[in-house]
Each structure stands twice: as C-alpha cells, then as structure tokens.
Scaffold this active site. Sequence first.
Site, short mmCIF file in Angstrom:
data_model
loop_
_atom_site.label_atom_id
_atom_site.label_comp_id
_atom_site.label_asym_id
_atom_site.label_seq_id
_atom_site.Cartn_x
_atom_site.Cartn_y
_atom_site.Cartn_z
N ASN A 173 -13.16 3.25 -2.53
CA ASN A 173 -12.22 2.17 -2.24
C ASN A 173 -12.84 1.32 -1.15
O ASN A 173 -12.72 1.64 0.03
CB ASN A 173 -10.85 2.69 -1.80
CG ASN A 173 -9.86 1.53 -1.61
OD1 ASN A 173 -10.27 0.37 -1.58
ND2 ASN A 173 -8.58 1.84 -1.50
N ARG A 198 -8.26 -11.86 -3.70
CA ARG A 198 -8.45 -10.43 -4.00
C ARG A 198 -8.80 -10.19 -5.47
O ARG A 198 -9.02 -9.06 -5.89
CB ARG A 198 -7.18 -9.64 -3.67
CG ARG A 198 -6.83 -9.65 -2.20
CD ARG A 198 -5.68 -8.70 -1.90
NE ARG A 198 -5.02 -9.05 -0.67
CZ ARG A 198 -5.41 -8.62 0.55
NH1 ARG A 198 -6.44 -7.82 0.68
NH2 ARG A 198 -4.76 -9.00 1.62
N TYR A 247 0.79 -1.24 0.00
CA TYR A 247 0.00 0.00 0.00
C TYR A 247 0.82 1.28 0.00
O TYR A 247 0.26 2.36 -0.10
CB TYR A 247 -0.95 0.00 1.21
CG TYR A 247 -1.86 -1.20 1.24
CD1 TYR A 247 -2.83 -1.37 0.25
CD2 TYR A 247 -1.74 -2.18 2.22
CE1 TYR A 247 -3.65 -2.48 0.24
CE2 TYR A 247 -2.56 -3.29 2.22
CZ TYR A 247 -3.51 -3.44 1.23
OH TYR A 247 -4.33 -4.54 1.21
N ASP A 270 -24.65 -3.61 -3.62
CA ASP A 270 -26.02 -3.16 -3.87
C ASP A 270 -26.17 -1.68 -3.55
O ASP A 270 -26.93 -0.97 -4.23
CB ASP A 270 -27.01 -3.99 -3.05
CG ASP A 270 -27.19 -5.40 -3.61
OD1 ASP A 270 -26.68 -5.68 -4.71
OD2 ASP A 270 -27.85 -6.22 -2.94
N HIS A 276 -8.44 0.89 -6.10
CA HIS A 276 -7.59 0.12 -5.19
C HIS A 276 -6.18 0.66 -5.31
O HIS A 276 -5.67 0.83 -6.43
CB HIS A 276 -7.61 -1.36 -5.55
CG HIS A 276 -9.00 -1.91 -5.63
ND1 HIS A 276 -9.74 -2.16 -4.50
CD2 HIS A 276 -9.80 -2.17 -6.68
CE1 HIS A 276 -10.94 -2.58 -4.86
NE2 HIS A 276 -11.01 -2.60 -6.19
N LEU A 277 -5.56 0.90 -4.18
CA LEU A 277 -4.17 1.38 -4.21
C LEU A 277 -3.27 0.33 -4.86
O LEU A 277 -2.41 0.66 -5.67
CB LEU A 277 -3.69 1.64 -2.77
CG LEU A 277 -4.36 2.82 -2.08
CD1 LEU A 277 -4.44 2.58 -0.59
CD2 LEU A 277 -3.61 4.10 -2.39
N SER A 278 -3.46 -0.92 -4.46
CA SER A 278 -2.63 -2.01 -4.97
C SER A 278 -3.26 -2.61 -6.22
O SER A 278 -4.46 -2.41 -6.49
CB SER A 278 -2.48 -3.08 -3.88
OG SER A 278 -3.74 -3.65 -3.57
N HIS A 297 -14.18 -7.68 -1.80
CA HIS A 297 -14.14 -9.11 -2.11
C HIS A 297 -15.21 -9.91 -1.39
O HIS A 297 -15.29 -11.13 -1.57
CB HIS A 297 -12.76 -9.67 -1.75
CG HIS A 297 -11.63 -8.75 -2.11
ND1 HIS A 297 -11.35 -8.40 -3.42
CD2 HIS A 297 -10.76 -8.03 -1.35
CE1 HIS A 297 -10.32 -7.55 -3.43
NE2 HIS A 297 -9.95 -7.31 -2.19
C1 DHK Z 1 -7.24 -2.28 0.18
C2 DHK Z 1 -7.46 -3.31 1.06
O1 DHK Z 1 -7.53 -3.06 2.36
C3 DHK Z 1 -7.55 -4.71 0.62
O2 DHK Z 1 -8.42 -5.47 1.42
C4 DHK Z 1 -7.92 -4.85 -0.84
C5 DHK Z 1 -7.29 -2.49 -1.29
C6 DHK Z 1 -7.08 -3.92 -1.71
C7 DHK Z 1 -6.36 -1.50 -2.00
O3 DHK Z 1 -5.46 -1.91 -2.73
O4 DHK Z 1 -6.56 -0.29 -1.84
O5 DHK Z 1 -7.74 -6.19 -1.24
#
Ligand code: DHK
Length: 154
Positions: A76, A113, A25, A89, A102-104, A82
């Site tokens: 986000n 994921r 992250y 909804d 998503h940051l990642s 997931h």
């Molecule tokens: C952030 C989370 O906390 C994870 O549970 C997700 C997401 C990815 C992110 O990449 O911002 O899987």
Amino acid sequence: MTRPVIAVLNGANLNLLGERDPAAYGRATLADVESLCRRTADELGYDLDFRQTNHEGVLVEQLHEVRASAAGVVLNPAAHTHTSVAVRDAAAVVKGPVIEVHLSNIHRREPFRHHSFISEVADGVVAGCGPHGYALALRQVDHLVRTSERSDER
Ligand code: DHK
C-alpha cells in the site's frame, strides 16, 4: 522449519489509520490491519514482515531489501501511489508477485488519486475493500506463488 515470508509494506500516513479521515479509511488502526495480515499469513503458511514508513526513500529501500527474499509483496504505497516513479521502479524489481492495495476506492475519490504509478508494475490491485483488502491481497500472493500464474513481462 522456516516458512516463506510475505512482506506487507505501507507508505505515508498509514500510521494514523483509525484517526485520519475515517470516512475514507475506516476506524481500524494499523495494528488491527497487522493482526489481520498476521492471522491470514499464518493460515496460508507464511511468516509476515509488516512495515510502515512515512518516507519515500525508505519505502524504496524496503522494497530492495525484500525483493529477492520475500515470496511476494503486498504494497500500500498510500500517497506515493500517485506521485512516485521511484517506488514504481523499486516495485518493478521485486522478484515475486506484487499486489497493490488501497483501503479506499481511489477511483471514487479526488481525480488526483485516480492515477497509480504502481499499477503498471503490480500483478494485481485491490481497492475499496478496507482492511479486508489486505487479506484478499495476501491470498492472491499465495495463489500466484503456488500457481506461478503471474506474468514475467513487467
Ligand atoms: C491511502 C492514502 O494515504 C492515500 O494517499 C491514497 C490510500 C489511498 C488507501 O486508500 O489506502 O490515495
């Protein structure tokens, strides 16, 4: 004159950004992400409503709260991405565009994921761009608001 609002809603554990798993992250904190969003929204001519919660039901209620008032939503959902049909909804009833962030790069991580309940109802998805992904998402919300290019079929 009041400006339109873009809501940026963040789910579970994102309050720990900067200290939680920096390999995934990064080192930016949620406050850093908020500052970037505030600058970007301001430049685009919007006010920003930036929130984070660790509770799925609160995220559902926040989506309800902004569903009609916000010009668009950057979402986000974090881990709720997931797992949560309820967040999916709630995102589906937002009137303006919804961009999932998503940051990642969730597709380069653990298999659990790889599936998002949210993507099916989002107007776009940004993943793996770090905090800059939020700025990209805000620009895309603005683009969709200005051009009304989004599909109303969700
Ligand atoms: C952030 C989370 O906390 C994870 O549970 C997700 C997401 C990815 C992110 O990449 O911002 O899987």
